[in-house]
Design a protein around this motif. Structure first.
Motif, mmCIF file in Angstrom:
data_model
loop_
_atom_site.group_PDB
_atom_site.id
_atom_site.type_symbol
_atom_site.label_atom_id
_atom_site.label_comp_id
_atom_site.label_asym_id
_atom_site.label_seq_id
_atom_site.Cartn_x
_atom_site.Cartn_y
_atom_site.Cartn_z
ATOM 1 N N ASP A 98 -6.936 -2.217 13.225
ATOM 2 C CA ASP A 98 -6.394 -1.402 14.098
ATOM 3 C C ASP A 98 -5.242 -0.310 13.241
ATOM 4 O O ASP A 98 -4.819 0.517 14.026
ATOM 5 N N ASP A 99 -4.824 -0.604 12.195
ATOM 6 C CA ASP A 99 -3.918 0.352 11.517
ATOM 7 C C ASP A 99 -4.911 1.374 10.620
ATOM 8 O O ASP A 99 -4.378 2.176 9.800
ATOM 9 N N GLY A 100 -6.288 1.301 10.703
ATOM 10 C CA GLY A 100 -7.046 2.121 10.071
ATOM 11 C C GLY A 100 -7.285 1.557 8.655
ATOM 12 O O GLY A 100 -7.929 2.478 7.931
ATOM 13 N N GLU A 139 -0.251 7.029 3.956
ATOM 14 C CA GLU A 139 1.272 6.607 4.019
ATOM 15 C C GLU A 139 1.781 6.762 2.432
ATOM 16 O O GLU A 139 1.044 7.032 1.494
ATOM 17 N N PHE A 140 2.994 7.098 2.584
ATOM 18 C CA PHE A 140 3.587 7.391 1.303
ATOM 19 C C PHE A 140 3.838 6.289 0.329
ATOM 20 O O PHE A 140 4.177 4.974 0.783
ATOM 21 N N PRO A 141 3.597 6.028 -0.853
ATOM 22 C CA PRO A 141 3.817 4.846 -1.795
ATOM 23 C C PRO A 141 5.015 4.291 -1.440
ATOM 24 O O PRO A 141 4.936 2.943 -1.487
ATOM 25 N N ARG A 173 -8.032 4.482 3.871
ATOM 26 C CA ARG A 173 -7.503 4.561 5.225
ATOM 27 C C ARG A 173 -8.542 5.423 5.965
ATOM 28 O O ARG A 173 -9.016 6.524 5.394
ATOM 29 N N ARG A 174 -8.692 5.418 7.250
ATOM 30 C CA ARG A 174 -9.639 6.427 7.873
ATOM 31 C C ARG A 174 -8.856 7.687 7.890
ATOM 32 O O ARG A 174 -7.780 7.910 8.204
ATOM 33 N N PHE A 213 4.407 2.673 1.934
ATOM 34 C CA PHE A 213 3.282 1.499 1.878
ATOM 35 C C PHE A 213 3.314 0.322 1.070
ATOM 36 O O PHE A 213 3.160 -0.839 1.500
ATOM 37 N N TYR A 214 3.640 0.503 -0.054
ATOM 38 C CA TYR A 214 3.791 -0.697 -0.880
ATOM 39 C C TYR A 214 4.929 -1.872 -0.658
ATOM 40 O O TYR A 214 4.588 -3.119 -0.494
ATOM 41 N N PRO A 215 6.014 -1.539 -0.204
ATOM 42 C CA PRO A 215 7.051 -2.440 0.012
ATOM 43 C C PRO A 215 6.386 -3.043 1.450
ATOM 44 O O PRO A 215 6.601 -4.456 1.594
ATOM 45 N N LYS A 216 5.890 -2.452 2.513
ATOM 46 C CA LYS A 216 5.335 -2.954 3.653
ATOM 47 C C LYS A 216 4.299 -3.820 3.343
ATOM 48 O O LYS A 216 4.324 -5.138 4.084
#
Length: 586
Positions: A20-22, A500-502, A493-494, A505-508
């Motif tokens: 759902d997040d692509g 997303e910015f690195p 990603r779609r 993205f990576y901490p998340k």
């Protein structure tokens, strides 16, 4: 290799699909092996052995399942460029996987790589729709070759065309489905199989189905006339895999009980296990009337069947009738499930939510009845989905009924059309409530108690319950698409969604992985403590309840399952038919 030797690089890819997040749904170890990939790999091996591209051309074959392996189109293109020629085949592509397949194909076509797409979406929409499906049309527009039908006896033609850069826009074999007896066996190297949870591989002992379920695509893709492999074919598949250390098989037939060769195949497997001492086991799929076949369930158990999937679908006879699933007789459910219990085989049943008369209240009521009266081990829920290639999809399209345009959602885990009794939001809440209602701690304990008392492995039941409950509750993904340790890549990603910015993205991703692993550990330990307490109970083998008691003559009057108006009407009809038959016999 002589200087005149040429290479043709064939890359077979089974695509995944987007969450759902692509992001591509991908795991360190994925759940379900791809039989389409195994079939195409086996056919390609035969083409290589037969030198279909000529004596001086080596056919180099790569098989990739994207559910457990990252796809980098640039590296795939480099493989083919280094070989000098080749192509990519996106195989077994279902509707929910088609957007991802199209994105991969687009990147490969930009690098001038020849690409073909086959599978249920292409075949089903060509079989059922008068006009091209929009996604299929987009594939045509970027120069992708389409393959409709099955590849046995046809792959060599495609490879020869690709070798001369003359791929046809469409290979349509929908009206000429091949015989399977003696066909090349589905096969994957062990290193590919070991990337699935439990190292499962697959085989199709037959294809096609004689029934007419309106929600099904199989009858329109593989045909209403069933075709079969022989016992010799199946023995060859098993021996080849056991020789490479693979011992677990998923027989992908939609209904193995309707395979005309079922007894010969089971007898052969029994011989291999009991006379030769080969170690292997199976998961199979069957219908709700399989117990009526003399010796079927007994021989399944001796042949190594450890788990069986049953399309229960619903306990409302009107819903089953409306979906043209008349072969499901609710009066037979307990007899069938108890027969599998006697054989010590673990059962998991599919249950569809969203038939026209379903409401939140009726669904929850029916699930509680199942918990109390049917000895089901695991129950998995699906939205009633108008899959492209099904009669339901065609009918809704012709009526102009709204259906979600994003076929990435057509994975049976999303509501993609309207419902007569529920809004989309209520349907979604009901779907989540169905999982929560069935997999309560109380009922999980009951399932484990039943398994222990009937000789089914409670440890395996526990593992699967954790899998099912965790995939839905923790990962937000249907168990059939689950796996061990989710992988996400920022660039995968779609295309229509922003990258997303690195530093975002990576901490998340790290926080998500940590949180999910803690949740998985907590879930497993909590349920394992329940299992441990049960193992210490000295009276655990004496357990009984309403579901696992033998079938009695008065059940149609006393069981709650038969007390709804629809069920009572069905029972009256069944009795009338039985009375007429007994009169005719007399």
């Amino acid at each position: 290799m002589s200087t005149s030797q040429r290479r043709f690089c064939l890359v077979l890819i089974k695509p995944s699909h987007y969450d759902d997040d692509g992001y591509v749904i991908q795991w360190i170890r994925s759940a379900i092996p791809s039989n389409s990939l195994a079939c195409l790999y086996g056919l390609a091996l035969e083409c290589a052995q037969q030198k279909v591209l000529g004596e001086t051309t080596e056919l180099e074959i790569h098989a990739i399942d994207e559910t457990n392996t990252r796809i980098r189109p640039s590296r795939i293109a480099s493989l083919i460029d280094q070989a000098g020629s080749g192509m990519v085949m996106l195989v077994g592509v279902q509707s929910n996987q088609f957007p991802r397949a199209l994105d991969l194909a687009r990147q490969l076509r930009e690098r001038e790589i020849q690409v073909a797409i086959g599978g249920f979406h292409v075949s089903g929409t060509i079989a059922m729709l008068s006009e091209r499906d929009p996604y299929v049309r987009r594939a045509e527009e970027i120069g992708v070759s389409l393959f409709a039908g099955e590849a046995e006896g046809r792959l060599d033609e495609v490879l020869r065309d690709a070798a001369t850069q003359q791929l046809k826009p469409l290979y349509n074999f929908m009206n000429d489905l091949p015989n399977l007896e003696g066909a090349p066996m589905p096969f994957l190297p062990s290193d590919k199989i070991l990337k699935t949870a439990g190292a499962n591989t697959s085989l199709d002992a037959g294809r096609g189905c004689p029934y007419q379920c309106s929600f099904c695509t199989i009858i329109n893709v593989q045909g209403r006339k069933s075709r079969y492999r022989s016992a010799d074919d199946c023995e060859k598949i098993v021996r080849a895999n056991v020789a490479q250390g693979i011992h677990r098989f998923f027989i992908t037939d939609d209904n193995f009980a309707r395979n005309k060769n079922w007894e010969a195949i089971l007898d052969r497997m029994i011989h291999l296990r009991e006379a030769e001492g080969l170690q292997f086991n199976f998961i199979i799929q069957v219908d709700t009337l399989c117990h009526r076949l003399p010796n079927f369930i007994e021989k399944c158990a001796r042949a190594g069947v450890k788990r069986v999937f049953i399309g229960l679908e619903n306990i409302n006879p009107d819903s089953l009738l409306g979906a043209k699933k008349q072969q499901n007789k609710i009066t037979e459910y307990r007899k069938m499930l108890l027969a599998w219990k006697t054989a010590k085989v673990l059962t998991y049943c599919g249950y569809i939510l969203g038939f026209p008369n379903d409401t939140r209240e009726s669904i929850i009521h029916d699930i509680r009845v199942i918990q109390k009266e049917l000895p089901v081990d695991l129950l998995e829920f699906f939205y009633l989905t108008p899959l492209p290639g099904s009669e339901d999809h065609r009918n809704l399209l012709q009526r102009g009924t709204w259906m979600d345009a994003d076929i990435n959602k057509y994975d049976l885990n999303h509501a993609v059309t309207t419902h007569a009794q529920m809004s989309i939001e209520e349907w979604q809440r009901t779907y989540r409530a169905a999982w929560e209602t069935y997999y309560t701690d109380e009922h999980i304990q009951t399932v484990l108690k039943r398994a222990t008392a009937t000789g089914v492995s409670p440890g395996k039941a526990l593992f699967l319950i954790v899998w099912f409950k965790g995939c839905i509750g923790i990962e937000g993904i249907h168990p059939l698409e689950g796996g061990f340790l989710r992988l996400k890549f920022r660039r995968d990603r779609r295309p229509e969604l922003p990258r997303e910015f690195p530093f975002t993205f990576y901490p998340k991703l790290a926080a998500e992985l940590l949180t999910k692993q803690i949740s998985w550990a907590h879930l497993y330990l909590r349920l394992y403590r329940m299992y441990s307490r049960l193992k210490k109970d000295p009276r655990r083998f004496e357990y009984t309840d309403l579901a696992i008691t033998p079938v009695t003559d008065d059940e149609l009057e006393t069981r709650e399952m038969f007390q709804t108006a629809e069920a009572r009407g069905y029972v009256v009809k069944i009795r009338r038919v039985e009375k007429m038959r007994s009169g005719a016999a007399a």
